[in-house]
Write a protein that holds these residues in place. Structure first.
Motif, short mmCIF file in Angstrom:
data_model
loop_
_atom_site.label_atom_id
_atom_site.label_comp_id
_atom_site.label_asym_id
_atom_site.label_seq_id
_atom_site.Cartn_x
_atom_site.Cartn_y
_atom_site.Cartn_z
N CYS A 145 0.84 -1.21 0.00
CA CYS A 145 0.00 0.00 0.00
C CYS A 145 0.87 1.26 0.00
O CYS A 145 0.59 2.22 -0.72
CB CYS A 145 -0.92 0.00 1.22
SG CYS A 145 -2.23 -1.21 1.13
N PHE A 146 1.93 1.23 0.80
CA PHE A 146 2.83 2.39 0.84
C PHE A 146 3.53 2.57 -0.50
O PHE A 146 3.68 3.70 -0.98
CB PHE A 146 3.85 2.20 1.98
CG PHE A 146 4.68 3.41 2.23
CD1 PHE A 146 4.11 4.59 2.71
CD2 PHE A 146 6.05 3.40 1.99
CE1 PHE A 146 4.87 5.72 2.93
CE2 PHE A 146 6.82 4.51 2.21
CZ PHE A 146 6.23 5.68 2.68
N LEU A 147 3.94 1.46 -1.13
CA LEU A 147 4.58 1.55 -2.45
C LEU A 147 3.60 2.09 -3.48
O LEU A 147 3.98 2.94 -4.31
CB LEU A 147 5.09 0.16 -2.87
CG LEU A 147 5.83 0.10 -4.20
CD1 LEU A 147 7.12 0.92 -4.14
CD2 LEU A 147 6.14 -1.35 -4.56
N MET A 148 2.36 1.66 -3.42
CA MET A 148 1.35 2.17 -4.35
C MET A 148 1.11 3.67 -4.13
O MET A 148 0.91 4.42 -5.09
CB MET A 148 0.04 1.40 -4.21
CG MET A 148 0.11 -0.02 -4.73
SD MET A 148 0.70 -0.13 -6.44
CE MET A 148 -0.58 0.70 -7.30
N LEU A 149 1.14 4.10 -2.88
CA LEU A 149 0.99 5.52 -2.58
C LEU A 149 2.14 6.33 -3.19
O LEU A 149 1.92 7.38 -3.80
CB LEU A 149 0.92 5.74 -1.06
CG LEU A 149 0.82 7.19 -0.60
CD1 LEU A 149 -0.54 7.77 -0.98
CD2 LEU A 149 1.05 7.29 0.89
N ILE A 150 3.36 5.82 -3.04
CA ILE A 150 4.53 6.51 -3.61
C ILE A 150 4.43 6.57 -5.13
O ILE A 150 4.68 7.62 -5.75
CB ILE A 150 5.83 5.81 -3.16
CG1 ILE A 150 6.05 6.03 -1.66
CG2 ILE A 150 7.03 6.32 -3.94
CD1 ILE A 150 7.20 5.24 -1.08
N ILE A 151 4.04 5.46 -5.75
CA ILE A 151 3.91 5.43 -7.21
C ILE A 151 2.80 6.39 -7.66
O ILE A 151 2.96 7.09 -8.66
CB ILE A 151 3.66 3.98 -7.69
CG1 ILE A 151 4.94 3.16 -7.49
CG2 ILE A 151 3.21 3.97 -9.15
CD1 ILE A 151 4.77 1.68 -7.75
N THR A 152 1.72 6.46 -6.91
CA THR A 152 0.63 7.38 -7.26
C THR A 152 1.10 8.83 -7.19
O THR A 152 0.80 9.62 -8.09
CB THR A 152 -0.57 7.17 -6.31
OG1 THR A 152 -0.99 5.81 -6.39
CG2 THR A 152 -1.71 8.10 -6.65
#
Length: 183
Positions: A145-152
């Motif tokens: 989830c944190f990685l997806m937030l960074i990518i977003t």
């Protein structure tokens, strides 16, 4: 604004008289305001990234990562500095002394290349940092989830950067078109 409005506004502006010596001093590389700010930006970036490189090895476990991951990080940190140096020379040699219309058209083409390089540099920088900081991380639900937030956030930044460049190109095209309409 058409060319007649521009001419009338140009004629309405009070001119500030400067001596020829003062004008020549303003054209010198050390006195140019844009080049001066770019030089300051390069100095700040070099200092900040040098400090980061001095401490990353122990603070962010660089010693526990393979050589190629550390090399990616170093190259990644060089990208914004090289981009600033490129921007410095880009602004230093804006025109080649041709007429205004031709100079604007050449500047437009060069600006498009600069924008493309700027976007790729941003992607490379973010990708290199993510490679270093995510290497050897065991991902689970919250880390994904944190990685997806960074990518977003990264995608939004790139979209915002593209929108800024599109707006600049549109404005630049409008200025060039006014020169053709005035003929």
């Amino acid at each position: 604004m058409n060319i007649d409005d521009l001419k009338s506004e140009w004629n309405a502006v009070d001119t500030i008289s400067k001596s020829e010596k003062a004008l020549l001093n303003m054209l010198k590389e050390n006195q140019h305001p844009v080049l001066k700010s770019i030089r300051r930006q390069i100095q700040i970036e070099v200092t900040a990234w040098s400090l980061f490189l001095l401490v990353y090895y122990s603070m962010f476990d660089g010693d526990k990562k393979p050589f190629w991951v550390n090399a990616v990080l170093v190259v990644t940190l060089m990208l914004p500095i090289l981009h600033s140096v490129y921007g410095y020379f880009y602004n230093k040699y804006l025109t080649d002394g041709s007429d205004v219309k031709r100079a604007l058209e050449q500047l437009y083409v060069r600006l498009k290349k600069y924008a493309l390089i700027s976007i790729f540099i941003r992607l490379g920088f973010a990708g290199g940092l993510m490679c270093f900081f995510t290497y050897n991380v065991n991902f689970n639900g919250s880390k994904y989830c944190f990685l997806m937030l960074i990518i977003t956030v990264l995608v939004l930044q790139i979209a915002f950067l593209c929108a800024i460049w599109r707006k600049r190109f549109k404005h630049f095209k409008f200025i060039i078109s006014t020169f053709y309409e005035s003929e």
